[in-house]
Scaffold this active site. Structure first.
Site, PDB file in Angstrom:
ATOM      1  N   LYS A  92       4.287  -6.887   7.429  1.00  0.00           N
ATOM      2  CA  LYS A  92       3.015  -6.611   6.618  1.00  0.00           C
ATOM      3  C   LYS A  92       1.980  -7.067   7.038  1.00  0.00           C
ATOM      4  O   LYS A  92       1.848  -8.387   7.792  1.00  0.00           O
ATOM      5  CB  LYS A  92       3.409  -7.555   5.396  1.00  0.00           C
ATOM      6  N   HIS A 138      -1.070  -7.401   5.953  1.00  0.00           N
ATOM      7  CA  HIS A 138      -2.038  -8.118   4.783  1.00  0.00           C
ATOM      8  C   HIS A 138      -1.151  -9.032   3.801  1.00  0.00           C
ATOM      9  O   HIS A 138      -0.170  -9.405   3.934  1.00  0.00           O
ATOM     10  CB  HIS A 138      -2.733  -7.148   3.897  1.00  0.00           C
TER      11      HIS A 138
END
Length: 225
Positions: A108, A110
């Site tokens: 991921k 963010h």
């Protein structure tokens, strides 16, 4: 090792839930197997909750020291979550809370980022999955755990097929479970095994028609322990 009553209860439960079936099935290796175990069919709140209790009991019975659980994506995600709940409620553990974590298939970029979700990987970590076939998810899990500075303590699975890999004229010396234990130097704990399936077939007259086929398959492809 879980006592025989728990192992037998699990085999019976798997049969009742349609997770364990007898007949003729083409499995991933290309072999025709007289039985098939599909843990993905534990797919309701009741069945996953009961499955988690079996996992928790097998781990407690093993006597292995551990600090947390790790579930490899994707199947290990609900397994680690549900089993952590079952362990926290297990009467033999005095209410001790059990952290868990799992990985994403893709990092991921963010928020908190990275590939890990859940508690930080610390201490002795038990990897939980449904079965071991090629051992790929175990290898990836061991790498993730060690990179975090934690220690893989064991692998916890639902069923040990006790089966050698490879073509009929070049069968491996060991099963996938034995290879994982030898490669990483950690124990593999299973709720039940092919031996427990065989024991149920011997004891249940209603399943007698499947005994010979499973016994022949085990004689051809099985390992002794």
């Amino acid at each position: 090792m879980a006592d025989s009553s728990h192992r037998t209860d699990f085999v019976r439960f798997s049969l009742d839930q349609g997770v364990l079936k007898f007949g003729q099935f083409k499995v991933k290796s290309g072999r025709m197997s007289p039985y098939f175990f599909n843990a993905g069919l534990f797919n309701s709140g009741f069945s996953v909750g009961r499955l988690a209790q079996f996992y928790a009991q097998a781990l407690v019975d093993s006597g292995i020291a551990f600090d947390m659980l790790f579930g490899p994506a994707y199947k290990g995600i609900p397994l680690s979550t549900a089993t952590a709940v079952a362990l926290a409620n297990h009467p033999g553990r005095g209410g001790r809370d059990v952290p868990f974590a799992f990985n994403r298939k893709e990092a991921k970029d963010h928020g908190e980022g990275g590939i890990l979700v859940g508690a930080p990987l610390r201490g002795k970590v038990v990897i939980i999955d449904d079965v071991i076939t090629a051992g790929t998810s175990v290898r990836e899990s061991v790498e993730i755990i060690r990179q975090a500075g934690a220690e893989p303590a064991a692998v916890l699975i639902a069923l040990d097929r006790m089966e050698r890999a490879g073509p009929d004229d070049a069968l491996s010396a060991h099963s996938a479970v034995q290879d994982v234990a030898n490669t990483y130097g950690i124990p593999v704990v299973s709720i039940a095994s092919l031996a427990d399936i065989m024991a149920l077939l011997e004891d249940d007259a209603g399943l007698a028609e499947h005994r010979a086929a499973v016994a022949e398959y085990r004689a051809r492809y099985g390992v002794s322990s």
